[in-house]
Design an enzyme around this catalytic site. Structure first.
Site, short mmCIF file in Angstrom:
data_model
loop_
_atom_site.label_atom_id
_atom_site.label_comp_id
_atom_site.label_asym_id
_atom_site.label_seq_id
_atom_site.Cartn_x
_atom_site.Cartn_y
_atom_site.Cartn_z
N TYR A 196 0.92 -1.28 0.11
CA TYR A 196 0.02 0.15 0.34
C TYR A 196 1.25 1.54 -0.34
O TYR A 196 1.87 1.63 0.72
CB TYR A 196 -0.96 0.31 0.96
CG TYR A 196 -1.72 1.20 1.48
CD1 TYR A 196 -1.88 1.93 0.37
CD2 TYR A 196 -2.72 1.05 2.25
CE1 TYR A 196 -3.02 3.33 0.39
CE2 TYR A 196 -3.39 2.10 2.87
CZ TYR A 196 -3.54 2.68 1.61
OH TYR A 196 -5.02 4.46 1.73
N LYS B 240 -1.48 -1.42 -3.94
CA LYS B 240 -2.59 -0.31 -4.12
C LYS B 240 -1.71 1.05 -4.08
O LYS B 240 -1.39 1.43 -3.53
CB LYS B 240 -3.38 -0.32 -3.20
CG LYS B 240 -4.34 1.01 -2.92
CD LYS B 240 -5.33 1.22 -1.09
CE LYS B 240 -6.18 2.51 -1.29
NZ LYS B 240 -7.05 1.91 0.04
#
Length: 304
Positions: free
Chosen positions: A142, A171
């Site tokens: 992330y 992400k």
């Protein structure tokens, strides 16, 4: 955890749900599970909790585990479940990731450690440690430099992908769209990428992205999910129409610090019992609330 064995099936609109609290600031499990049910009823393709929209930094590890447990019970393997398990501390990250694995999560979303500003070599070792500890659990990096003060470089992501088969995706929450393309180019186009930047969700699909983890899904889950489905089914006009229809809603989400505006709206729509956010965040100011109302009126096409 039926999606864990084939993470390539984790696609579409993965809704990063807010973490509801009571007016007194306690974790509101009932509202959280009701939100998940509403998300699934409205067509979200997956659920994430404990990301930036979930206020993880304001919760204890025990609270985060309680929230993960509630969401795992509610999703019940109907859609992919990607809990955020990262923190600024490695031992806590490992503990939360272990709990996610035990609860049947399909992948763990691990944020780059914040505040310390580690080097690229330090980031490599951090993620390598997590991946080695949980070889049977897909790990999703992330990257959100606006909150962590560090940006994981495309080559570092590629090194991790080469070193650990269970590092399956990322992400990307950076407005540098070239970064998206560089990561996919270096890691291979089968590497999974989800956009965390609302207005880059649709563009990411054009270069091979797997979908999005967009805060907009908290208020317009059906529209965000339909944008993905329309694009993948070749109805690019509808996808583009939805992309532009979502613009006022995206502005609404960031009138004040996310997730305060989203929670304010969710409370008023009766979807959570309270819009409470924990310090250092505050509920929207009078001026902020007025602007949210204006933008909400412009978003009627998608917020329903």
């Amino acid at each position: 955890m039926k999606f864990r064995s084939d993470p390539a099936t984790i696609r579409g609109s993965i809704a990063p749900v807010v973490t509801p609290f009571t007016e007194d600031g306690e974790l509101d499990v009932d509202s959280l599970q009701a939100l998940v049910r509403w998300q699934l009823d409205r067509g979200s393709h997956g659920i994430s909790t404990g990301g930036s929209t979930g206020e993880p930094g304001a919760q204890s590890a025990e609270e985060r585990i309680a929230a993960m447990t509630a969401v795992a019970e509610e999703t019940a393997d109907r859609v992919p479940f990607l809990p955020g398990t990262g923190s600024a501390k490695l031992d806590e990250t490992l503990r939360l990731t272990a709990e996610a694995e035990r609860l049947g999560a399909d992948a763990a979303l691990v944020i780059t450690p914040y505040y310390a500003r580690p080097t690229q070599e330090a980031l490599f070792r951090w993620y390598a440690t997590v991946a080695a500890e949980f070889p049977g659990l897909p790990i999703v990096i992330y990257n959100v430099p606006s909150r962590t003060a560090v940006d994981i470089a495309p080559e570092t992501v590629a090194r991790l992908r080469r070193a650990h088969d269970n590092i399956v995706g990322i992400k990307e929450t950076t407005k540098d769209f070239e970064h998206f393309s560089q990561v996919l180019h270096r890691c291979g186009r089968d590497f999974l990428m989800w956009s965390g930047i609302e207005l880059l969700c649709l563009p990411l699909l054009a270069i091979g992205g797997a979908g999005f983890v967009s805060a907009a899904a908290n208020l317009a889950p059906a529209a965000v999910a339909r944008m993905y489905t329309a694009y993948t089914e070749g109805d690019h006009r509808t996808a583009l129409d939805l992309h532009y229809a979502l613009h006022p809603l995206v502005e609404l989400l960031f009138v004040e610090t996310n997730p305060a505006p989203a929670k304010w709206v969710l409370e008023r729509r009766g979807l959570i019992a309270s819009g409470h956010v924990r310090p250092p965040l505050i509920t929207p100011t009078e001026a902020g609330a007025a602007r949210i109302e204006e933008l909400l009126a412009q978003s009627e096409e998608v917020v329903r």
